[in-house]
Design a protein around this motif. Structure first.
Motif, PDB file in Angstrom:
ATOM      1  N   PHE A   1       0.829  -1.195   0.000  1.00 32.21           N
ATOM      2  CA  PHE A   1       0.000   0.000   0.000  1.00 32.21           C
ATOM      3  C   PHE A   1       0.868   1.252   0.000  1.00 32.21           C
ATOM      4  N   TYR A   2       0.292   2.324  -0.524  1.00 34.81           N
ATOM      5  CA  TYR A   2       1.005   3.599  -0.517  1.00 34.81           C
ATOM      6  C   TYR A   2       1.007   4.177   0.898  1.00 34.81           C
ATOM      7  N   PRO A   3       2.183   4.500   1.466  1.00 31.12           N
ATOM      8  CA  PRO A   3       2.260   5.055   2.834  1.00 31.12           C
ATOM      9  C   PRO A   3       2.002   6.558   2.824  1.00 31.12           C
ATOM     10  N   LEU A   4       0.730   6.935   2.929  1.00 33.54           N
ATOM     11  CA  LEU A   4       0.358   8.344   2.791  1.00 33.54           C
ATOM     12  C   LEU A   4       0.951   9.203   3.891  1.00 33.54           C
ATOM     13  N   ALA A   5       0.891   8.746   5.145  1.00 33.51           N
ATOM     14  CA  ALA A   5       1.407   9.558   6.249  1.00 33.51           C
ATOM     15  C   ALA A   5       2.907   9.825   6.068  1.00 33.51           C
ATOM     16  N   GLU A   6       3.654   8.818   5.646  1.00 31.58           N
ATOM     17  CA  GLU A   6       5.090   9.021   5.418  1.00 31.58           C
ATOM     18  C   GLU A   6       5.325   9.962   4.247  1.00 31.58           C
ATOM     19  N   GLY A   7       4.549   9.794   3.192  1.00 32.02           N
ATOM     20  CA  GLY A   7       4.698  10.690   2.043  1.00 32.02           C
ATOM     21  C   GLY A   7       4.374  12.129   2.396  1.00 32.02           C
ATOM     22  N   LEU A   8       3.314  12.325   3.201  1.00 34.47           N
ATOM     23  CA  LEU A   8       2.967  13.680   3.618  1.00 34.47           C
ATOM     24  C   LEU A   8       4.081  14.284   4.461  1.00 34.47           C
ATOM     25  N   GLY A   9       4.668  13.484   5.351  1.00 33.53           N
ATOM     26  CA  GLY A   9       5.778  13.990   6.166  1.00 33.53           C
ATOM     27  C   GLY A   9       6.974  14.392   5.322  1.00 33.53           C
ATOM     28  N   ARG A  10       7.197  13.691   4.200  1.00 32.27           N
ATOM     29  CA  ARG A  10       8.332  14.029   3.327  1.00 32.27           C
ATOM     30  C   ARG A  10       8.078  15.294   2.518  1.00 32.27           C
ATOM     31  N   HIS A  11       6.843  15.502   2.098  1.00 27.89           N
ATOM     32  CA  HIS A  11       6.571  16.555   1.116  1.00 27.89           C
ATOM     33  C   HIS A  11       5.835  17.763   1.681  1.00 27.89           C
ATOM     34  N   VAL A  12       5.515  17.766   2.975  1.00 30.12           N
ATOM     35  CA  VAL A  12       4.748  18.877   3.519  1.00 30.12           C
ATOM     36  C   VAL A  12       5.532  20.180   3.370  1.00 30.12           C
ATOM     37  N   SER A  13       4.807  21.226   3.020  1.00 29.13           N
ATOM     38  CA  SER A  13       5.413  22.548   2.843  1.00 29.13           C
ATOM     39  C   SER A  13       4.394  23.596   3.261  1.00 29.13           C
ATOM     40  N   HIS A  14       4.763  24.864   3.106  1.00 31.14           N
ATOM     41  CA  HIS A  14       3.848  25.952   3.447  1.00 31.14           C
ATOM     42  C   HIS A  14       2.880  26.264   2.312  1.00 31.14           C
ATOM     43  N   GLU A  15       2.989  25.530   1.197  1.00 30.59           N
ATOM     44  CA  GLU A  15       2.109  25.746   0.052  1.00 30.59           C
ATOM     45  C   GLU A  15       1.330  24.464  -0.207  1.00 30.59           C
ATOM     46  N   PRO A  16       0.035  24.418   0.106  1.00 23.80           N
ATOM     47  CA  PRO A  16      -0.738  23.191  -0.089  1.00 23.80           C
ATOM     48  C   PRO A  16      -0.707  22.667  -1.521  1.00 23.80           C
ATOM     49  N   GLY A  17      -0.709  23.555  -2.499  1.00 26.55           N
ATOM     50  CA  GLY A  17      -0.665  23.096  -3.880  1.00 26.55           C
ATOM     51  C   GLY A  17       0.605  22.337  -4.197  1.00 26.55           C
ATOM     52  N   ARG A  18       1.726  22.852  -3.732  1.00 25.00           N
ATOM     53  CA  ARG A  18       3.000  22.167  -3.977  1.00 25.00           C
ATOM     54  C   ARG A  18       3.057  20.838  -3.221  1.00 25.00           C
ATOM     55  N   THR A  19       2.511  20.798  -2.019  1.00 28.11           N
ATOM     56  CA  THR A  19       2.485  19.551  -1.255  1.00 28.11           C
ATOM     57  C   THR A  19       1.679  18.486  -1.980  1.00 28.11           C
ATOM     58  N   LEU A  20       0.494  18.838  -2.457  1.00 25.63           N
ATOM     59  CA  LEU A  20      -0.341  17.853  -3.133  1.00 25.63           C
ATOM     60  C   LEU A  20       0.225  17.453  -4.485  1.00 25.63           C
ATOM     61  N   ASP A  21       0.887  18.372  -5.172  1.00 30.31           N
ATOM     62  CA  ASP A  21       1.548  17.994  -6.426  1.00 30.31           C
ATOM     63  C   ASP A  21       2.568  16.887  -6.180  1.00 30.31           C
ATOM     64  N   ALA A  22       3.382  17.066  -5.160  1.00 26.63           N
ATOM     65  CA  ALA A  22       4.403  16.067  -4.852  1.00 26.63           C
ATOM     66  C   ALA A  22       3.768  14.751  -4.423  1.00 26.63           C
ATOM     67  N   LEU A  23       2.731  14.817  -3.577  1.00 28.64           N
ATOM     68  CA  LEU A  23       2.050  13.599  -3.148  1.00 28.64           C
ATOM     69  C   LEU A  23       1.404  12.869  -4.321  1.00 28.64           C
ATOM     70  N   HIS A  24       0.738  13.613  -5.193  1.00 30.49           N
ATOM     71  CA  HIS A  24       0.058  12.997  -6.331  1.00 30.49           C
ATOM     72  C   HIS A  24       1.051  12.353  -7.281  1.00 30.49           C
ATOM     73  N   ASP A  25       2.155  13.028  -7.548  1.00 31.84           N
ATOM     74  CA  ASP A  25       3.176  12.451  -8.418  1.00 31.84           C
ATOM     75  C   ASP A  25       3.760  11.178  -7.806  1.00 31.84           C
ATOM     76  N   GLU A  26       4.006  11.204  -6.509  1.00 32.26           N
ATOM     77  CA  GLU A  26       4.561  10.021  -5.843  1.00 32.26           C
ATOM     78  C   GLU A  26       3.540   8.879  -5.840  1.00 32.26           C
ATOM     79  N   LEU A  27       2.269   9.210  -5.669  1.00 33.26           N
ATOM     80  CA  LEU A  27       1.225   8.192  -5.696  1.00 33.26           C
ATOM     81  C   LEU A  27       1.163   7.509  -7.059  1.00 33.26           C
ATOM     82  N   LEU A  28       1.195   8.292  -8.134  1.00 35.16           N
ATOM     83  CA  LEU A  28       1.155   7.704  -9.477  1.00 35.16           C
ATOM     84  C   LEU A  28       2.401   6.868  -9.744  1.00 35.16           C
ATOM     85  N   ALA A  29       3.555   7.337  -9.274  1.00 38.34           N
ATOM     86  CA  ALA A  29       4.772   6.542  -9.439  1.00 38.34           C
ATOM     87  C   ALA A  29       4.678   5.231  -8.663  1.00 38.34           C
ATOM     88  N   HIS A  30       4.029   5.253  -7.514  1.00 38.43           N
ATOM     89  CA  HIS A  30       3.899   4.056  -6.685  1.00 38.43           C
ATOM     90  C   HIS A  30       3.073   2.987  -7.402  1.00 38.43           C
TER      91      HIS A  30
END
Length: 405
Positions: A334-363
């Motif tokens: 399974f995709y580890p969402l909590a770990e991915g969020l901890g890696r990519h969290v930033s002060h810009e929600p759009g940039r955070t979700l872009d990174a999470l979404h890209d990592e999810l598709l790669a997974h």
């Protein structure tokens, strides 16, 4: 989903009228080129390579009827890659080459005539297949356009700022051809504070889309009318009880921000949201009082209850559907969402979700097998909220901003 983009001014010389004139001429040139391109047949590469290989084999072997029937592969392949014009061009090429090589190899007249007739038949059949394929592609494009329009009406774009929050959304439908699915989200300012919902309808296809539309419609109305968040949930429950089947339900998180620093959450059988504090620590918000999914309350007798959360400046809350956490890679992990969020969290929600979404598709290897929605809100710090005011140079800038708006 489309994102807003900044548009810069046009600083080319010649003034506005010059820009319009040059733009009109450029547009006319593009239309002319498009007409010429549309009318000009284009030879597809793969069929031409196959025909060339057959010709070279015949020239090297000189065996005549052993190789020449393979020329029919040219127009047959062209029917899968090109329109009818391309098929006719490849077919005409094969007929000419077949006649030339057959005469060169001394193929008897009756056999050569049968060969050429077969090439003509394959070409005509391929042309007809190309016409039918083009019609199906146009129908599919029209259906996708309608589905995309329906998605924008159902899942309205979330602005970058809603009330006191920064916000961002990413949504992927498992049915990529339709671009719409059974996951739902909404984030709206109301007289009772900002309110939001993220949900997942049981099932897929048009019935799930209809249920999602029903939930969102009731939520948007009730969120404005009801001062109590539980009353909003009750109105959705009553509507679903009247309209859903016995086996249908919707898992959802309904949340509200009635006053500063205070977040209310109602979890109706949904995956727990993730709370990120100002230090970057990620915590799953497990429901203190579990409640059944929307539409099933009558079967369980359990009623939902509010869960209060402190939500300070710099905190973030990620709501999502199970299409994210149940996404698996090739090894079924399974995709580890909590770990991915901890890696990519930033002060810009759009940039955070872009990174999470890209990592999810790669997974998952590029294609999700279930609808997936991500909604992230962030409460800016007091310093960040005051920064635009501090940057304002004075009345002249304020007047300029007012005129631009």
């Amino acid at each position: 989903m489309s994102q807003a983009r900044d548009r810069g001014g046009d600083h080319r010389p010649g003034g506005p009228s010059g820009n319009r004139t040059s733009g009109t001429r450029a547009s006319a040139r593009r239309r002319a080129v498009a007409r010429l391109t549309a009318g000009a047949p284009v030879l597809p590469l793969l069929p031409v390579l196959v025909v060339s290989a057959v010709v070279l084999a015949d020239l090297a072997d000189g065996a005549g009827m052993i190789w020449l029937p393979l020329l029919a592969a040219g127009p047959a392949l062209a029917a899968t890659t090109n329109g009818p014009r391309g098929v006719l061009c490849v077919g005409g090429l094969t007929v000419v080459l077949g006649a030339t090589l057959g005469a060169r190899d001394g193929v008897p007249g009756r056999e050569l005539a049968a060969l050429l007739a077969a090439l003509v038949a394959v070409t005509l059949a391929g042309g007809l297949a190309g016409v039918l394929r083009g019609r199906r592609e146009r129908v599919l494009a029209a259906v996708r356009s309608v589905a995309e329009t329906a998605q924008h009406a159902l899942l309205r774009p979330v602005p970058a700022t809603v009330g006191p929050f920064q916000a961002a959304v990413r949504y992927s439908a498992a049915a990529a051809e339709a671009r719409i699915g059974g996951d739902l989200y909404a984030l709206i300012p109301t007289p009772h504070g900002v309110r939001l919902i993220v949900g997942d309808v049981r099932g897929k296809g048009l019935p799930a889309v209809g249920t999602a539309a029903l939930v969102l419609g009731v939520f948007r109305e009730a969120a404005h009318d009801e001062p109590d968040l539980l009353a909003v949930v009750d109105r959705i429950e009553r509507s679903l009880a009247r309209n859903l089947g016995h086996d249908d339900f919707v898992t959802a998180i309904v949340a509200g921000y009635p006053r500063a620093g205070h977040l209310e959450v109602v979890n109706c059988g949904h995956t727990p949201p993730l709370l990120v504090d100002a230090s970057g620590s990620v915590t799953a918000v497990e429901p203190a009082h579990p409640a059944p999914p929307l539409g099933l309350r009558a079967l369980t007798g359990h009623t939902p209850r509010l869960q209060a959360l402190p939500f300070a400046d710099g905190d973030q809350l990620l709501l999502y559907t199970d299409g994210v956490t149940e996404a698996r890679d090739g090894g079924r992990a399974f995709y580890p969402l909590a770990e991915g969020l901890g890696r990519h969290v930033s002060h810009e929600p759009g940039r955070t979700l872009d990174a999470l979404h890209d990592e999810l598709l790669a997974h998952v290897g590029g294609r999700l097998h279930d609808d997936a929605a991500l909604l992230l809100i962030r409460k800016p710090t007091a310093h960040e909220a005051e920064r635009p005011r501090a940057a304002a140079p004075g009345p002249l800038a304020a007047a300029s901003q007012a005129s631009c708006s």
